[in-house]
Every structure is written in C-alpha cells, then in structure tokens.
Design a protein around this motif. Structure first.
Motif, PDB file in Angstrom:
ATOM      1  N   ALA A  19     -17.401  12.959  -2.177  1.00 55.04           N
ATOM      2  CA  ALA A  19     -17.381  14.408  -2.013  1.00 55.04           C
ATOM      3  C   ALA A  19     -16.282  15.078  -2.834  1.00 55.04           C
ATOM      4  O   ALA A  19     -16.401  16.233  -3.196  1.00 55.04           O
ATOM      5  CB  ALA A  19     -17.198  14.762  -0.535  1.00 55.04           C
ATOM      6  N   ALA A  20     -15.219  14.377  -3.126  1.00 53.49           N
ATOM      7  CA  ALA A  20     -14.112  14.973  -3.871  1.00 53.49           C
ATOM      8  C   ALA A  20     -13.490  13.909  -4.766  1.00 53.49           C
ATOM      9  O   ALA A  20     -13.471  12.738  -4.414  1.00 53.49           O
ATOM     10  CB  ALA A  20     -13.062  15.518  -2.914  1.00 53.49           C
ATOM     11  N   PRO A  21     -12.951  14.314  -5.914  1.00 56.95           N
ATOM     12  CA  PRO A  21     -12.295  13.329  -6.773  1.00 56.95           C
ATOM     13  C   PRO A  21     -11.002  12.852  -6.126  1.00 56.95           C
ATOM     14  O   PRO A  21     -10.430  13.555  -5.287  1.00 56.95           O
ATOM     15  CB  PRO A  21     -12.008  14.120  -8.052  1.00 56.95           C
ATOM     16  N   PRO A  22     -10.550  11.649  -6.490  1.00 52.22           N
ATOM     17  CA  PRO A  22      -9.290  11.185  -5.920  1.00 52.22           C
ATOM     18  C   PRO A  22      -8.146  12.090  -6.365  1.00 52.22           C
ATOM     19  O   PRO A  22      -8.209  12.692  -7.439  1.00 52.22           O
ATOM     20  CB  PRO A  22      -9.138   9.770  -6.487  1.00 52.22           C
ATOM     21  N   PRO A  23      -7.118  12.213  -5.527  1.00 55.37           N
ATOM     22  CA  PRO A  23      -5.988  13.049  -5.926  1.00 55.37           C
ATOM     23  C   PRO A  23      -5.304  12.492  -7.164  1.00 55.37           C
ATOM     24  O   PRO A  23      -5.386  11.293  -7.432  1.00 55.37           O
ATOM     25  CB  PRO A  23      -5.056  13.010  -4.710  1.00 55.37           C
ATOM     26  N   PRO A  24      -4.640  13.353  -7.905  1.00 54.60           N
ATOM     27  CA  PRO A  24      -4.002  12.911  -9.158  1.00 54.60           C
ATOM     28  C   PRO A  24      -2.730  12.113  -8.886  1.00 54.60           C
ATOM     29  O   PRO A  24      -1.628  12.626  -8.965  1.00 54.60           O
ATOM     30  CB  PRO A  24      -3.692  14.242  -9.860  1.00 54.60           C
ATOM     31  N   THR A  25      -2.890  10.834  -8.503  1.00 52.88           N
ATOM     32  CA  THR A  25      -1.742   9.973  -8.248  1.00 52.88           C
ATOM     33  C   THR A  25      -1.820   8.747  -9.123  1.00 52.88           C
ATOM     34  O   THR A  25      -2.891   8.311  -9.515  1.00 52.88           O
ATOM     35  CB  THR A  25      -1.685   9.525  -6.777  1.00 52.88           C
ATOM     36  N   GLU A  26      -0.700   8.184  -9.417  1.00 50.03           N
ATOM     37  CA  GLU A  26      -0.630   6.957 -10.185  1.00 50.03           C
ATOM     38  C   GLU A  26      -0.940   5.781  -9.264  1.00 50.03           C
ATOM     39  O   GLU A  26      -0.795   5.872  -8.050  1.00 50.03           O
ATOM     40  CB  GLU A  26       0.775   6.796 -10.779  1.00 50.03           C
ATOM     41  N   HIS A  27      -1.360   4.671  -9.825  1.00 46.85           N
ATOM     42  CA  HIS A  27      -1.688   3.469  -9.046  1.00 46.85           C
ATOM     43  C   HIS A  27      -0.511   3.062  -8.157  1.00 46.85           C
ATOM     44  O   HIS A  27      -0.697   2.735  -6.991  1.00 46.85           O
ATOM     45  CB  HIS A  27      -2.092   2.324  -9.965  1.00 46.85           C
ATOM     46  N   ASN A  28       0.704   3.064  -8.694  1.00 48.09           N
ATOM     47  CA  ASN A  28       1.877   2.656  -7.921  1.00 48.09           C
ATOM     48  C   ASN A  28       2.103   3.570  -6.726  1.00 48.09           C
ATOM     49  O   ASN A  28       2.508   3.109  -5.662  1.00 48.09           O
ATOM     50  CB  ASN A  28       3.131   2.631  -8.801  1.00 48.09           C
ATOM     51  N   GLN A  29       1.848   4.860  -6.897  1.00 48.16           N
ATOM     52  CA  GLN A  29       2.022   5.790  -5.791  1.00 48.16           C
ATOM     53  C   GLN A  29       0.979   5.518  -4.706  1.00 48.16           C
ATOM     54  O   GLN A  29       1.297   5.526  -3.525  1.00 48.16           O
ATOM     55  CB  GLN A  29       1.930   7.234  -6.274  1.00 48.16           C
ATOM     56  N   ARG A  30      -0.265   5.239  -5.095  1.00 53.67           N
ATOM     57  CA  ARG A  30      -1.302   4.910  -4.103  1.00 53.67           C
ATOM     58  C   ARG A  30      -0.930   3.645  -3.352  1.00 53.67           C
ATOM     59  O   ARG A  30      -1.114   3.534  -2.147  1.00 53.67           O
ATOM     60  CB  ARG A  30      -2.665   4.773  -4.775  1.00 53.67           C
ATOM     61  N   SER A  31      -0.407   2.661  -4.066  1.00 54.04           N
ATOM     62  CA  SER A  31       0.014   1.411  -3.441  1.00 54.04           C
ATOM     63  C   SER A  31       1.141   1.662  -2.439  1.00 54.04           C
ATOM     64  O   SER A  31       1.148   1.108  -1.340  1.00 54.04           O
ATOM     65  CB  SER A  31       0.467   0.426  -4.506  1.00 54.04           C
ATOM     66  N   ALA A  32       2.085   2.507  -2.815  1.00 55.43           N
ATOM     67  CA  ALA A  32       3.195   2.843  -1.916  1.00 55.43           C
ATOM     68  C   ALA A  32       2.689   3.573  -0.674  1.00 55.43           C
ATOM     69  O   ALA A  32       3.175   3.335   0.440  1.00 55.43           O
ATOM     70  CB  ALA A  32       4.235   3.695  -2.648  1.00 55.43           C
ATOM     71  N   LEU A  33       1.704   4.453  -0.844  1.00 58.37           N
ATOM     72  CA  LEU A  33       1.141   5.165   0.304  1.00 58.37           C
ATOM     73  C   LEU A  33       0.430   4.200   1.249  1.00 58.37           C
ATOM     74  O   LEU A  33       0.536   4.323   2.472  1.00 58.37           O
ATOM     75  CB  LEU A  33       0.175   6.262  -0.163  1.00 58.37           C
ATOM     76  N   THR A  34      -0.277   3.226   0.694  1.00 58.00           N
ATOM     77  CA  THR A  34      -0.947   2.219   1.518  1.00 58.00           C
ATOM     78  C   THR A  34       0.080   1.404   2.296  1.00 58.00           C
ATOM     79  O   THR A  34      -0.081   1.163   3.494  1.00 58.00           O
ATOM     80  CB  THR A  34      -1.816   1.289   0.646  1.00 58.00           C
ATOM     81  N   THR A  35       1.151   1.001   1.634  1.00 62.99           N
ATOM     82  CA  THR A  35       2.216   0.245   2.301  1.00 62.99           C
ATOM     83  C   THR A  35       2.824   1.072   3.428  1.00 62.99           C
ATOM     84  O   THR A  35       3.065   0.554   4.520  1.00 62.99           O
ATOM     85  CB  THR A  35       3.297  -0.162   1.279  1.00 62.99           C
ATOM     86  N   ALA A  36       3.051   2.348   3.180  1.00 61.82           N
ATOM     87  CA  ALA A  36       3.615   3.217   4.215  1.00 61.82           C
ATOM     88  C   ALA A  36       2.674   3.332   5.407  1.00 61.82           C
ATOM     89  O   ALA A  36       3.121   3.318   6.566  1.00 61.82           O
ATOM     90  CB  ALA A  36       3.913   4.606   3.638  1.00 61.82           C
ATOM     91  N   ARG A  37       1.367   3.439   5.155  1.00 57.55           N
ATOM     92  CA  ARG A  37       0.393   3.514   6.255  1.00 57.55           C
ATOM     93  C   ARG A  37       0.444   2.263   7.120  1.00 57.55           C
ATOM     94  O   ARG A  37       0.415   2.345   8.345  1.00 57.55           O
ATOM     95  CB  ARG A  37      -1.020   3.697   5.706  1.00 57.55           C
ATOM     96  N   VAL A  38       0.509   1.094   6.483  1.00 55.05           N
ATOM     97  CA  VAL A  38       0.559  -0.167   7.222  1.00 55.05           C
ATOM     98  C   VAL A  38       1.837  -0.227   8.059  1.00 55.05           C
ATOM     99  O   VAL A  38       1.809  -0.613   9.233  1.00 55.05           O
ATOM    100  CB  VAL A  38       0.453  -1.370   6.265  1.00 55.05           C
ATOM    101  N   ARG A  39       2.952   0.177   7.498  1.00 58.39           N
ATOM    102  CA  ARG A  39       4.229   0.158   8.240  1.00 58.39           C
ATOM    103  C   ARG A  39       4.187   1.110   9.430  1.00 58.39           C
ATOM    104  O   ARG A  39       4.704   0.786  10.501  1.00 58.39           O
ATOM    105  CB  ARG A  39       5.389   0.512   7.316  1.00 58.39           C
ATOM    106  N   ARG A  40       3.584   2.281   9.246  1.00 61.04           N
ATOM    107  CA  ARG A  40       3.468   3.223  10.374  1.00 61.04           C
ATOM    108  C   ARG A  40       2.641   2.604  11.488  1.00 61.04           C
ATOM    109  O   ARG A  40       2.974   2.734  12.660  1.00 61.04           O
ATOM    110  CB  ARG A  40       2.843   4.540   9.919  1.00 61.04           C
TER     111      ARG A  40
END
Length: 174
Positions: A19-40
């Motif tokens: 439905a929408a394009p992915p946000p304009p983030t770099e691969h490393n930033q997406r990886s960091a966001l995933t890591t943060a989600r798991v830690r939360r």
C-alpha cells in the motif's frame, strides 16, 4: 516488537506493505530499528519487566500481512503476550463504532520517579510514515491520558479480548 497501533508482534520479519513505499531509511537504520523492537519486547519478560497496556482496533486482528501463516503466528504471539501478568491487552470491537481515538494511534509512556521528589513526567509518542513526534508538556500528556482511558472504556475486557483472538484462530487459522 509492536504491530498495528502498538500491539505486540512476534519476531517474524516485518513484511513490506504494497500500500505504501518503504520509508526512506538506510539498511543499517532498518536493522537498528529491528534490534530496538526486539529489545523492547524482551523488556516485557526479563527481570523487573515493564508494565504494558495496549488498546487496539479489531481491524488489526483481521488484517492479513505476510500471509496467513505469519498472521496466525502473530495472533498466537498476542495470546501468549496477553498471558503475562504485567500485560493488559484490550480490543475495541467493530461493534463499538466510532471511538475517542479514531484519529490515529499513539503511545503513552509513563516513567517511574527514580529520584525522591523529582517527577520524571510522562511522554506521548506519535509515529507517522517517515518519523515520529514526542509530546512532553503536561497539558499534552494529560489529554492523551484521558483519551487512553476513554478508549480503554470502549474496549473489551482482557478475557473478552482473548476470547475474540482465540475465536479468530479457531475459525480462520486452524
């Protein structure tokens, strides 16, 4: 991890929506966001776990993202998370009609006072497609506290929410 409207989600890979394009983030930033989600998510089950209350719209339970197997796993994960003594998950059913938070989702963060006599204050986080906004003024956080309580009042009780999720699992995801 969190899913629609802040609901906990499993560690299954986040599926891109067509439905929408992915946000304009770099691969490393997406990886960091995933890591943060798991830690939360780990903070719900570790030593001195956080208290977590979420109210979500019934539509979040019906939306299939990533296929039926991923959706089934997400619903099972919700049931497991709802069993935790520090978690309160409630669903606003379709039958509730319009409710106080139809404008969009938000996260109300409440912090303990760690130093005697010093109020840590609360914060509200509102996420949007390419970023997020933190509100920290007492007038803003008070408004969202009231909004949360109104929506919670329109939601099913915890046991009824669990029954709804279980019924979906039984009927659609055997």
């Amino acid at each position: 991890m969190t899913g629609p409207n802040g609901t906990p989600s499993s560690s299954a890979p986040k599926q891109e929506s067509s439905a929408a394009p992915p946000p304009p983030t770099e691969h490393n930033q997406r990886s960091a966001l995933t890591t943060a989600r798991v830690r939360r998510q780990q903070r719900l089950t570790g030593d001195n776990p956080l208290r977590f209350s979420a109210v979500f719209n019934e539509s979040a339970l019906h939306r299939v993202i990533g296929g039926t197997e991923v959706t089934r796993d997400q619903l099972i994960h919700l049931m497991e998370t709802a069993d935790l003594p520090n978690v309160d998950l409630r669903c606003v059913p379709f039958t509730a009609g319009a409710h106080a938070a139809t404008e969009g989702s938000f996260v109300l963060l409440r912090f303990p006072d760690l130093i005697e006599g010093v109020n840590s204050g609360d914060a509200v986080y509102i996420e949007y497609a390419i970023g997020g906004l933190f509100l920290e003024q007492e007038s803003e956080t008070s408004y969202y506290q009231g909004l949360f309580h109104k929506v919670q009042g329109a939601a099913l009780e915890q046991q009824e929410t669990r029954k709804l999720i279980q019924r979906l699992l039984d009927e659609k995801y055997k």
